[in-house]
Write a protein that holds these residues in place. Structure first.
Motif, PDB file in Angstrom:
ATOM      1  N   ARG A  53       0.837  -1.194   0.000  1.00 27.60           N
ATOM      2  CA  ARG A  53       0.000   0.000   0.000  1.00 27.60           C
ATOM      3  C   ARG A  53       0.877   1.252   0.000  1.00 27.60           C
ATOM      4  O   ARG A  53       0.623   2.211  -0.735  1.00 27.60           O
ATOM      5  N   LYS A  54       1.956   1.239   0.799  1.00 28.75           N
ATOM      6  CA  LYS A  54       2.849   2.389   0.871  1.00 28.75           C
ATOM      7  C   LYS A  54       3.505   2.643  -0.474  1.00 28.75           C
ATOM      8  O   LYS A  54       3.629   3.782  -0.921  1.00 28.75           O
ATOM      9  N   GLU A  55       3.921   1.570  -1.166  1.00 28.23           N
ATOM     10  CA  GLU A  55       4.570   1.721  -2.459  1.00 28.23           C
ATOM     11  C   GLU A  55       3.605   2.259  -3.504  1.00 28.23           C
ATOM     12  O   GLU A  55       3.999   2.943  -4.439  1.00 28.23           O
ATOM     13  N   ALA A  56       2.323   1.935  -3.350  1.00 26.30           N
ATOM     14  CA  ALA A  56       1.335   2.368  -4.332  1.00 26.30           C
ATOM     15  C   ALA A  56       0.915   3.812  -4.134  1.00 26.30           C
ATOM     16  O   ALA A  56       0.408   4.449  -5.048  1.00 26.30           O
ATOM     17  N   ARG A  57       1.126   4.362  -2.962  1.00 29.63           N
ATOM     18  CA  ARG A  57       0.583   5.674  -2.639  1.00 29.63           C
ATOM     19  C   ARG A  57       1.027   6.793  -3.575  1.00 29.63           C
ATOM     20  O   ARG A  57       0.187   7.583  -4.010  1.00 29.63           O
ATOM     21  N   PRO A  58       2.312   6.946  -3.888  1.00 28.32           N
ATOM     22  CA  PRO A  58       2.682   8.059  -4.779  1.00 28.32           C
ATOM     23  C   PRO A  58       1.949   8.001  -6.113  1.00 28.32           C
ATOM     24  O   PRO A  58       1.459   9.030  -6.603  1.00 28.32           O
ATOM     25  N   GLY A  59       1.857   6.820  -6.710  1.00 33.07           N
ATOM     26  CA  GLY A  59       1.153   6.690  -7.972  1.00 33.07           C
ATOM     27  C   GLY A  59      -0.315   7.001  -7.855  1.00 33.07           C
ATOM     28  O   GLY A  59      -0.898   7.661  -8.724  1.00 33.07           O
ATOM     29  N   GLU A  60      -0.943   6.551  -6.766  1.00 37.59           N
ATOM     30  CA  GLU A  60      -2.361   6.821  -6.551  1.00 37.59           C
ATOM     31  C   GLU A  60      -2.596   8.310  -6.336  1.00 37.59           C
ATOM     32  O   GLU A  60      -3.590   8.874  -6.815  1.00 37.59           O
ATOM     33  N   ALA A 113      -7.512   9.792  -3.263  1.00 42.74           N
ATOM     34  CA  ALA A 113      -6.525   8.704  -3.253  1.00 42.74           C
ATOM     35  C   ALA A 113      -6.708   7.773  -2.066  1.00 42.74           C
ATOM     36  O   ALA A 113      -6.037   6.735  -1.979  1.00 42.74           O
ATOM     37  N   GLY A 114      -7.580   8.149  -1.131  1.00 38.35           N
ATOM     38  CA  GLY A 114      -7.855   7.294   0.017  1.00 38.35           C
ATOM     39  C   GLY A 114      -6.806   7.374   1.102  1.00 38.35           C
ATOM     40  O   GLY A 114      -6.593   6.394   1.836  1.00 38.35           O
ATOM     41  N   VAL A 115      -6.148   8.544   1.233  1.00 36.21           N
ATOM     42  CA  VAL A 115      -5.145   8.714   2.281  1.00 36.21           C
ATOM     43  C   VAL A 115      -5.424  10.025   2.998  1.00 36.21           C
ATOM     44  O   VAL A 115      -6.270  10.818   2.580  1.00 36.21           O
ATOM     45  N   SER A 116      -4.689  10.267   4.057  1.00 32.99           N
ATOM     46  CA  SER A 116      -4.843  11.522   4.792  1.00 32.99           C
ATOM     47  C   SER A 116      -4.019  12.623   4.143  1.00 32.99           C
ATOM     48  O   SER A 116      -3.091  12.360   3.369  1.00 32.99           O
ATOM     49  N   LYS A 117      -4.346  13.877   4.474  1.00 38.60           N
ATOM     50  CA  LYS A 117      -3.565  15.001   3.956  1.00 38.60           C
ATOM     51  C   LYS A 117      -2.123  14.907   4.438  1.00 38.60           C
ATOM     52  O   LYS A 117      -1.191  15.237   3.708  1.00 38.60           O
ATOM     53  N   GLY A 118      -1.942  14.449   5.668  1.00 43.41           N
ATOM     54  CA  GLY A 118      -0.588  14.299   6.195  1.00 43.41           C
ATOM     55  C   GLY A 118       0.226  13.311   5.382  1.00 43.41           C
ATOM     56  O   GLY A 118       1.428  13.522   5.152  1.00 43.41           O
ATOM     57  N   LEU A 175      -0.723  10.749  -7.543  1.00 39.47           N
ATOM     58  CA  LEU A 175      -0.528  11.428  -8.823  1.00 39.47           C
ATOM     59  C   LEU A 175      -1.737  11.241  -9.734  1.00 39.47           C
ATOM     60  O   LEU A 175      -2.152  12.174 -10.425  1.00 39.47           O
ATOM     61  N   ASP A 176      -2.304  10.047  -9.732  1.00 37.17           N
ATOM     62  CA  ASP A 176      -3.508   9.798 -10.541  1.00 37.17           C
ATOM     63  C   ASP A 176      -4.666  10.670 -10.060  1.00 37.17           C
ATOM     64  O   ASP A 176      -5.391  11.271 -10.870  1.00 37.17           O
ATOM     65  N   ALA A 177      -4.855  10.728  -8.751  1.00 36.42           N
ATOM     66  CA  ALA A 177      -5.935  11.535  -8.194  1.00 36.42           C
ATOM     67  C   ALA A 177      -5.705  13.016  -8.476  1.00 36.42           C
ATOM     68  O   ALA A 177      -6.643  13.752  -8.823  1.00 36.42           O
ATOM     69  N   ALA A 178      -4.464  13.460  -8.354  1.00 40.50           N
ATOM     70  CA  ALA A 178      -4.146  14.867  -8.601  1.00 40.50           C
ATOM     71  C   ALA A 178      -4.379  15.226 -10.064  1.00 40.50           C
ATOM     72  O   ALA A 178      -4.926  16.293 -10.372  1.00 40.50           O
ATOM     73  N   LEU A 179      -3.963  14.348 -10.978  1.00 37.64           N
ATOM     74  CA  LEU A 179      -4.186  14.616 -12.401  1.00 37.64           C
ATOM     75  C   LEU A 179      -5.678  14.768 -12.677  1.00 37.64           C
ATOM     76  O   LEU A 179      -6.106  15.708 -13.372  1.00 37.64           O
ATOM     77  N   ASP A 180      -6.485  13.859 -12.154  1.00 37.01           N
ATOM     78  CA  ASP A 180      -7.932  13.937 -12.358  1.00 37.01           C
ATOM     79  C   ASP A 180      -8.481  15.281 -11.891  1.00 37.01           C
ATOM     80  O   ASP A 180      -9.246  15.944 -12.603  1.00 37.01           O
ATOM     81  N   LEU A 181      -8.091  15.690 -10.700  1.00 38.65           N
ATOM     82  CA  LEU A 181      -8.656  16.909 -10.122  1.00 38.65           C
ATOM     83  C   LEU A 181      -8.118  18.165 -10.791  1.00 38.65           C
ATOM     84  O   LEU A 181      -8.859  19.128 -11.000  1.00 38.65           O
ATOM     85  N   THR A 208      -8.216  23.321  -7.061  1.00 40.95           N
ATOM     86  CA  THR A 208      -7.933  21.996  -6.493  1.00 40.95           C
ATOM     87  C   THR A 208      -7.279  22.150  -5.124  1.00 40.95           C
ATOM     88  O   THR A 208      -6.290  22.871  -4.973  1.00 40.95           O
ATOM     89  N   ARG A 209      -7.831  21.467  -4.142  1.00 42.17           N
ATOM     90  CA  ARG A 209      -7.268  21.493  -2.789  1.00 42.17           C
ATOM     91  C   ARG A 209      -6.588  20.159  -2.494  1.00 42.17           C
ATOM     92  O   ARG A 209      -7.058  19.104  -2.929  1.00 42.17           O
ATOM     93  N   VAL A 210      -5.494  20.229  -1.755  1.00 43.09           N
ATOM     94  CA  VAL A 210      -4.749  18.998  -1.463  1.00 43.09           C
ATOM     95  C   VAL A 210      -5.606  18.024  -0.663  1.00 43.09           C
ATOM     96  O   VAL A 210      -5.440  16.805  -0.767  1.00 43.09           O
ATOM     97  N   GLU A 211      -6.536  18.552   0.165  1.00 38.34           N
ATOM     98  CA  GLU A 211      -7.419  17.662   0.919  1.00 38.34           C
ATOM     99  C   GLU A 211      -8.258  16.795  -0.024  1.00 38.34           C
ATOM    100  O   GLU A 211      -8.488  15.610   0.242  1.00 38.34           O
ATOM    101  N   GLU A 212      -8.678  17.382  -1.129  1.00 37.45           N
ATOM    102  CA  GLU A 212      -9.471  16.631  -2.109  1.00 37.45           C
ATOM    103  C   GLU A 212      -8.632  15.550  -2.769  1.00 37.45           C
ATOM    104  O   GLU A 212      -9.110  14.435  -3.016  1.00 37.45           O
ATOM    105  N   VAL A 213      -7.393  15.893  -3.087  1.00 40.51           N
ATOM    106  CA  VAL A 213      -6.508  14.906  -3.709  1.00 40.51           C
ATOM    107  C   VAL A 213      -6.301  13.727  -2.772  1.00 40.51           C
ATOM    108  O   VAL A 213      -6.398  12.559  -3.165  1.00 40.51           O
ATOM    109  N   ALA A 214      -5.999  14.024  -1.515  1.00 37.85           N
ATOM    110  CA  ALA A 214      -5.768  12.964  -0.531  1.00 37.85           C
ATOM    111  C   ALA A 214      -7.009  12.100  -0.374  1.00 37.85           C
ATOM    112  O   ALA A 214      -6.921  10.860  -0.347  1.00 37.85           O
ATOM    113  N   ALA A 215      -8.168  12.749  -0.291  1.00 39.04           N
ATOM    114  CA  ALA A 215      -9.408  11.988  -0.105  1.00 39.04           C
ATOM    115  C   ALA A 215      -9.669  11.081  -1.297  1.00 39.04           C
ATOM    116  O   ALA A 215     -10.076   9.923  -1.128  1.00 39.04           O
TER     117      ALA A 215
END
Length: 231
Positions: free
Chosen positions: A16-23, A49-54, A25-31, A40-47
């Motif tokens: 899951r940790k290894e997949a996070r950067p790619g996920e 991608a299914g991770v926290s803003k932190g 980036l995919d979420a950020a591109l979409d938004l 676009t807010r970083v909170e939206e990107v994190a949400a």
């Protein structure tokens, strides 16, 4: 009897940790493509991608850095492939230019990443640092590659001498129009028309090449020939 054992929780977390950067980036591109850079807010990107803003900030310390990573992943990273293609290409420069335009469509134009070009055209004036980054990472290397193709054609006698600073935009402009036509709800075209990318590229390539090829010597009229005049 099967001997495989189910993955341990730590192994799952590692994947899951290894997949996070790619996920991310995919979420950020979409938004970014859907909403633009400013909205676009970083909170939206994190949400998305299914991770926290932190967690997002562990990989990308700011929205600017996230955007830069998206551009590198989806557009500027392709330039390595295109430059390798240039070095290996064996055909004539007309074919090379056609390959370049069609390859750009396949790898960028037909993907979500093409929306980043529209984003930059809309928001560059409000974000000069991002605009400068895009110029350095995408525009300048892309123009440089097109110049190399055109110069190759001139050097081989396949294209006539031309002002390369201007000629580069003769190649770029049709591709930008194609992006705008698909990301601006067809506002660039009448409602009853649909732009077929392959046909459009072939049409633009024909127009370009007819203007780039060296001028042919005019055909001689038979009566200009000495033997014909002697009759």
């Amino acid at each position: 009897m099967p001997t495989d054992t189910p993955p341990t929780p730590s192994a799952k977390r590692e994947r899951r940790k290894e997949a996070r950067p790619g996920e991310l980036l995919d979420a950020a591109l979409d938004l970014f493509v859907e909403k633009g850079f400013a909205a676009t807010r970083v909170e939206e990107v994190a949400a998305r991608a299914g991770v926290s803003k932190g967690t997002l900030f562990l990989y990308f310390p700011s929205k600017d850095e996230l955007f830069k990573a998206v551009v590198r992943e989806s557009i500027s990273g392709r330039l390595v492939e295109w430059n390798s293609d240039f070095e290996a290409f064996q055909g004539n420069s007309c074919d090379m230019l056609g390959y370049c335009m069609n390859s750009w469509w396949d790898r960028v134009g037909a993907t979500k990443a093409s929306g980043l070009t529209k984003l930059m055209m809309s928001e560059a004036a409000n974000f000069p640092d991002i605009a400068a980054f895009y110029q350095q990472e995408v525009v300048q290397p892309g123009h440089s590659l097109i110049r190399r193709i055109l110069q190759r054609g001139i050097d081989r006698g396949e294209f006539r001498p031309m002002d390369l600073d201007c000629a580069v935009y003769s190649v770029v402009a049709p591709m930008v129009f194609m992006i705008l036509s698909q990301h601006s709800m067809g506002v660039c075209m009448p409602n009853h028309l649909t732009l077929d990318p392959r046909k459009y590229i072939a049409s633009q390539l024909g127009i370009l090449l007819d203007g780039m090829r060296p001028a042919q010597a005019p055909a001689r009229h038979p009566r200009q020939d000495g033997a014909a005049r002697a009759v």
